[in-house]
Write an enzyme that holds these catalytic residues in place. Structure first.
Site, PDB file in Angstrom:
ATOM      1  CB  CYS A 153     -12.420  13.347 -12.887  1.00  0.00           C
ATOM      2  SG  CYS A 153     -12.782  13.565 -11.126  1.00  0.00           S
ATOM      3  CE  LYS A 282       8.534 -20.740  20.502  1.00  0.00           C
ATOM      4  NZ  LYS A 282       8.990 -21.137  19.157  1.00  0.00           N
TER       5      LYS A 282
END
Length: 386
Positions: A153, A282
Site C-alpha cells: 500500500c 602497507k
C-alpha cells in the site's frame, strides 16, 4: 523435519505468493505438507498451484465429509504454520472464532502452531491486534515477527512477512525441541582467525566455518539459546557476533554471561602464530625482507573467564598420534570434551562431510562419516552426557 506432517495455512494477504516458497522449502526438507486456504486467500489464488506441490489442499471450495476433506482431518498434524497471517485471522483465532472452515481447522488442532503476520502496519499495531497477539503467545503460539519495509500500500512499517527460510528454520526448532536444552545458552565459535601483518596482508587458514554453522543450527533446533560467534557470514535465525582476529574472538567470548550449565563449543580455527610486529599501512615489498617474525598466539581456552562446560575442537593430520594429542588437550585445557577431526583424502577443509571422535575423560565415541548437519546432530546428543 523428514516425514513430519505440517499444515500450511494461508490467509488473504498480498504476500500470499511467499507461501509457495515456504511450501517448497518444507518439501525439500522432507516434510509431508498439506495446505489450508482461507476465503481471503482464494481471492488472490486458486488451489491448483498448491495442489501441484502439496499432499492435499482444503478450502471452502472443496470441503467434503465423503472424501475426508474436513476441518477435523486437516487439523491432525505435527505442526501448523499460519503464513501469511492477516490481522483479521489473528484477531479471530485469538478469540476462538470459527465461522469458516479455515478457522474451524485451526481451532480443532492441538499441535504446536507458528503464526507469521503480514498486514498493513497500522492494522498490526492496533491495540486489539497487539492484545490478541499477546493472547496467542500465552496460548503457546510461536510468533515470527513481521519485518519493516515499504508495504504494497506504499506505507512504510513493520508489516511485511518475514523471510520464508526463517519461518522454516523456526518450524525445525519447534519440531525438534529437546527439554534438556531449553533455557541453556550454547556459545559456538567458528571460522578462521585473521591476524594482521599489515593493513594489506594477514595470517589466516582454510577453515570454511561449515561445521560450526551446522552445530549452531543443530543446537538451535534442539531449543538452546544459541550465540554464534563467527568470522564467516551466514544467515541465521539466532544471535550472531562477528570477529576477525583471535583477540576480537577472545573479547567477544569474555563479554558473554553464562552459568555452569551453559555450554561453549570452540570450533573456530584459531591461528597458532601471529606477527611479532604488525604494521600500519602497507609494507613495501622491498622493505619486508625475506622473513616475517612470528610469535605464539594467545591460548584462548586458557584465557577465558567463562565458567561453563567447554568443548574444544582439534584438527590433526597424523592419525597415529591424533587420539593421544586430543586426550592431552582435554587435560591440558581442562575441557569437558574434545571433538577430534582427522584430515585425510575424504575429510578436507571446506568439505560437506566429516567424521568426528567425541572424546571425554571416560569415553571416545566416533560419529558416522556423514554430512556435517548429521554429524552436528550426533554431537548435540553426545553433549547431553558430559
Amino acid at each position: 523435519m523428514k516425514n513430519r506432517d505440517i499444515l500450511l495455512a494461508v490467509c488473504g494477504s498480498i504476500s500470499f505468493y511467499k507461501a509457495y516458497e515456504i511450501l517448497s522449502l518444507l518439501k525439500k526438507n522432507g516434510a509431508n505438507v498439506r495446505v489450508l486456504l482461507s476465503d481471503g486467500a482464494l481471492k488472490f489464488t486458486t488451489p491448483v498451484g498448491f495442489e501441484a506441490l502439496s499432499n492435499g489442499v482444503l478450502s471452502s471450495l472443496n470441503e467434503s465429509w465423503a472424501d475426508n476433506l474436513t476441518h477435523i482431518s486437516f487439523s491432525k498434524n505435527d505442526l501448523i504454520i499460519i503464513a501469511p497471517a492477516t490481522a483479521n485471522s489473528i484477531n479471530k483465532i485469538a478469540l476462538g472464532i470459527a465461522d469458516n472452515i479455515f478457522l474451524q481447522t485451526i481451532l480443532a488442532a492441538s499441535c504446536p502452531k507458528i503464526i507469521a503476520p503480514a498486514a498493513n502496519n497500522h492494522m498490526l499495531e492496533n491495540p486489539a491486534t497487539i492484545r490478541n497477539l499477546e493472547i496467542l503467545k500465552n496460548d503457546g503460539f510461536i510468533i515470527v515477527e513481521p519485518i519493516a519495509k515499504t508495504l504494497a500500500c506504499l506505507d512504510y512499517g513493520k508489516g511485511g512477512l518475514n523471510e520464508p527460510w526463517l519461518i522454516v528454520e523456526t518450524a525445525k526448532r519447534v519440531l525438534n525441541q529437546d527439554e534438556f536444552y531449553k533455557g541453556k545458552k550454547v556459545i559456538i565459535t567458528g571460522g578462521p582467525t585473521t591476524e594482521k601483518i599489515d593493513d594489506a596482508r594477514a595470517i589466516t587458514n582454510h577453515s570454511s566455518g561449515k561445521m560450526s554453522k551446522a552445530l549452531a543450527d543443530s543446537f538451535y533446533y534442539a531449543g538452546a539459546d544459541v550465540v554464534f560467534i563467527s568470522s564467516v557470514d551466514f544467515d541465521t535465525p539466532y544471535k550472531m557476533i562477528k570477529f576477525k582476529s583471535s583477540n576480537e574472538l577472545l573479547n567477544a567470548l569474555n563479554s558473554q554471561k553464562v552459568t555452569q550449565n551453559d555450554i561453549l563449543i570452540m570450533c573456530a580455527a584459531v591461528s597458532d602464530f601471529v606477527c611479532l610486529n604488525p604494521k600500519d599501512g602497507k609494507i613495501k615489498k622491498d622493505k619486508m625482507g625475506d622473513k616475517i617474525e612470528l610469535k605464539l598466539n594467545i591460548d584462548i581456552l586458557k584465557n577465558l573467564n567463562l565458567n561453563c562446560k567447554k568443548i574444544g575442537f582439534k584438527m590433526e593430520m597424523d592419525p597415529q598420534n591424533a587420539l593421544n594429542n586430543a586426550k592431552n588437550m582435554l587435560i591440558d585445557k581442562n575441557l569437558d570434551a574434545v571433538c577430534l577431526n582427522i584430515l585425510n583424502d575424504k575429510i578436507k577443509f571446506g568439505s560437506n562431510q566429516t567424521q568426528i571422535s567425541f572424546i571425554t575423560k571416560d569415553s571416545t565415541t566416533q560419529t558416522d562419516f556423514a554430512p556435517k548437519e548429521l554429524v552436528a546432530s550426533q554431537i548435540t546428543k553426545l553433549v547431553k552426557n558430559i
